[in-house]
Motif scaffolding. Structure first.
Motif, mmCIF file in Angstrom:
data_model
loop_
_atom_site.group_PDB
_atom_site.id
_atom_site.type_symbol
_atom_site.label_atom_id
_atom_site.label_comp_id
_atom_site.label_asym_id
_atom_site.label_seq_id
_atom_site.Cartn_x
_atom_site.Cartn_y
_atom_site.Cartn_z
ATOM 1 N N ASP A 262 0.828 -1.213 0.000
ATOM 2 C CA ASP A 262 0.000 0.000 0.000
ATOM 3 C C ASP A 262 0.856 1.254 0.000
ATOM 4 N N HIS A 263 1.985 1.185 0.673
ATOM 5 C CA HIS A 263 2.859 2.364 0.722
ATOM 6 C C HIS A 263 3.602 2.557 -0.594
ATOM 7 N N VAL A 264 4.188 1.498 -1.099
ATOM 8 C CA VAL A 264 5.018 1.608 -2.306
ATOM 9 C C VAL A 264 4.184 1.971 -3.521
ATOM 10 N N PHE A 265 2.970 1.416 -3.613
ATOM 11 C CA PHE A 265 2.114 1.670 -4.774
ATOM 12 C C PHE A 265 0.903 2.523 -4.389
ATOM 13 N N ALA A 266 1.139 3.475 -3.514
ATOM 14 C CA ALA A 266 0.041 4.328 -3.060
ATOM 15 C C ALA A 266 -0.562 5.146 -4.193
ATOM 16 N N SER A 267 0.187 5.371 -5.269
ATOM 17 C CA SER A 267 -0.300 6.217 -6.362
ATOM 18 C C SER A 267 -1.330 5.520 -7.236
#
Length: 630
Positions: A262-267
């Motif tokens: 969720d953090h790494v691909f938050a975009s």
């Protein structure tokens, strides 16, 4: 000569030039692109490993943090310029050069992404990530990340990295925070530049290997139904224990992986959903399929594996809220379905176990059917030990029984109102389903014991047998979680029955002795009759004592209560006659003759001592250790 003089000296000019074309005006997007290319080209070429040994051996994000941030900014600027120009002139030659530079930059970022993921395996361990993150972080990120992320906001990214480092209290925390920030920076850049497929491919390969390796190290392996069926129960139990330990760690692992994803691909919500599903689906399926496989294919009878099934059911049900949150994506619905199917199958197997347990009580394979000394029957011991263990799972069992019985009617076996204050009496104050089920199983046991009691030739032994066994049942209820299920009213009713059984035993077993005392009192005025009656009392007491001395009462409280009651009925009457005026008024000769004929065989103290020695046979039964073999 022209080709020699204008031969490209750097790879940036290794492009086929177009033929001379008529002079035309340069549009604003083209001019902007020209400026961007002039700015970003030196930076991108510097870090091209194909053209530079330095770039080949140096890590951009590990050793040149300032240049790493500049590199990402250059790529973002190049992408924005390309988007502006393609809408103006999609055939522009500058787009070709920009695309070539973009490919070169993406190749570098792929290398950096792989290095960060590989070199930070320990710092990005899913379990460690789950510990660092709060339980609300998943839902918060999932709902807010699409709106909060600004792909071009490099200042905020820099501030995040600096803030994370300064907030960390240890070097490990600092490395973790920096790695998370760098990963997000790279993935945001690659996805916004149209290279999401390449980015996700690298991320999936590295992270999936970590997840599956972790599950394998926890002892969870792929098993087939035929393999499970061929295993001995001891081997199956070992694998169940390993699985129970693995679940605790694996749930944290999946949670940590979700936090990281969720953090790494938050975009991009679609990217993180697809990525997380691909990484965890196989490992999670392997983990959550195991309970259903065991419940469906083990050869042991349901009652023999019941507690292991309950352990697995507890493990899944207690972690179900986390399972629903972590695997909330539609792409991971299959994982939720597998876990739910395991719960359903485990619940069905537990229900079958309860039915099997009841059948074993009714069939009763214990031999001999009666217990010497009227003690506690092995059926009582094993049944109550089994029920005590069941009571430790009372909340889980209640869920299972309710969920399994709701679609069916009638839901529960009827119970006598005098036996248990069951919900059948008052639907507004219904007891838990497990309470009714346990009460029913105890009732089945007591009915079976009642049948066994009739096999004693002496009726008094039948009542003593019932008193002993019911006392054991009540004592086990009092000292276990069964107390919370059956309640004080139930215990009180059973204690009243114990007193009734004990009173019936005294009345039948010692009635002849009491009858002789009454006869002595009636005939005390006639010497000849008195002597004869004393002889009858002696004979009656001796035979009764001899017969009853083979009996045992394992429970100390019940034993003392019965002995006290017998003594209170016999001793005062006997002492009164022994010390009566008629007896004391006899002449010395007459007393000597009576003594010689042993008419008065017992002093009152002898009677008391004899009664106190009752029921204390050292060979009396002792409760066996709690087992689950029933």
């Amino acid at each position: 000569m022209r080709s020699l003089c204008f031969q490209a000296r750097t790879p940036s000019f290794a492009f086929p030039s177009s033929r001379a074309s008529p002079v035309r005006s340069i549009s604003a997007p083209e001019l902007a692109m020209e400026r961007v290319i002039q700015l970003v080209e030196p930076v991108i070429l510097k870090w091209n490993p194909d053209f530079s040994t330095y770039a080949r051996v140096t890590s951009l994000f590990y050793e040149e943090k300032t240049e790493a941030l500049e590199f990402v900014k250059c790529v973002n600027d190049l992408q924005q310029a390309m988007q502006s120009l393609v809408s103006e002139d999609s055939n522009s030659e500058k787009l070709v050069r920009a695309h070539w530079l973009m490919q070169m930059a993406m190749k570098r970022l792929q290398k950096e992404l792989y290095q960060i993921l590989s070199l930070n395996r320990s710092h990005l361990d899913p379990e460690s990530v789950s510990v660092r993150s709060s339980r609300t972080s998943i839902s918060t990120r999932s709902s807010a990340s699409d709106d909060d992320v600004d792909e071009g906001d490099d200042d905020r990214r820099d501030a995040h990295a600096a803030g994370a480092s300064s907030y960390s209290s240890s070097e490990v925390e600092e490395v973790y925070s920096i790695a998370m920030a760098d990963l997000k920076s790279i993935t945001d850049c690659m996805i916004s530049s149209g290279y999401g497929k390449e980015c996700i491919g690298i991320y999936k390969v590295v992270r999936k290997s970590i997840i599956e390796e972790g599950i394998y190290r926890l002892g969870v392996e792929k098993l087939s139904a035929s393999q499970v069926q061929k295993m001995k129960w001891e081997a199956v139990e070992t694998k169940i224990k390993s699985w129970l330990d693995a679940v605790k760690v694996s749930i944290k692992t999946f949670y940590g992986e979700r936090v990281l994803c969720d953090h790494v691909f938050a975009s991009s919500k679609s990217v993180r959903e697809s990525c997380f599903g691909e990484i965890t689906r196989d490992g999670a399926a392997l983990l959550f399929e195991f309970p259903e496989l065991i419940a469906r294919n083990t050869k042991k009878s349901p009652s023999e594996k019941m507690f292991r099934l309950l352990d697995m059911y507890t493990a899944v049900s207690e972690n179900w809220p986390e399972i629903e949150v972590v695997f909330s994506f539609s792409s991971t619905a299959a994982v939720r379905s597998i876990a739910l199917n395991s719960l359903i199958r485990l619940g069905q197997s537990v229900q079958a176990s309860l039915g099997d347990f009841q059948s074993k009580i009714l069939k009763d394979s214990f031999k001999p059917s009666i217990v010497p000394g009227c003690g506690v029957h092995p059926l009582t011991i094993d049944t109550m030990n089994f029920l005590c263990l069941l009571a430790d799972y009372r909340n889980v069992l209640d869920d299972i029984i309710v969920s399994e019985e709701k679609p069916k009617s009638p839901a529960r076996p009827p119970l006598p109102e005098s036996y248990f204050d069951s919900p059948d009496r008052d639907s507004n104050t219904s007891a838990p389903a497990i309470s009714v089920r346990i009460a029913w199983l105890v009732l089945v046991l007591l009915c079976k014991l009642d049948g066994k009691s009739k096999k004693y030739n002496d009726v008094s032994f039948s009542y003593l047998f019932l008193a002993n066994n019911l006392q054991y049942v009540v004592s086990k209820v009092r000292s276990s979680n069964l107390h919370y299920l059956l309640g004080d009213d139930w215990i009180q009713k059973q204690e009243e029955k114990i007193n009734q059984f004990a009173a019936s035993y005294e009345r039948i077993g010692w009635g002849n002795v009491l009858g002789q005392l009454q006869t002595i009192e009636e005939k005390s005025s006639r010497e000849a009759s008195l002597e004869e009656t004393f002889k009858r009392f002696n004979s009656s007491f001796d035979s009764t004592y001899r017969r009853q001395s083979s009996s045992t009462v394992p429970d100390q409280e019940l034993r003392e209560r019965i002995k006290m009651s017998i003594e209170q009925k016999i001793l005062p009457a006997y002492r009164a006659l022994y010390d009566s005026d008629t007896h004391r008024a006899e002449s010395a000769m007459r007393r000597r003759r009576i003594a010689q004929n042993s008419v008065v065989k017992y002093e009152p103290e002898d009677i008391s001592r004899r009664i106190s020695e009752l029921f204390s046979d050292p060979k009396s039964q002792r409760p066996v250790a709690v087992t689950a073999s029933m």
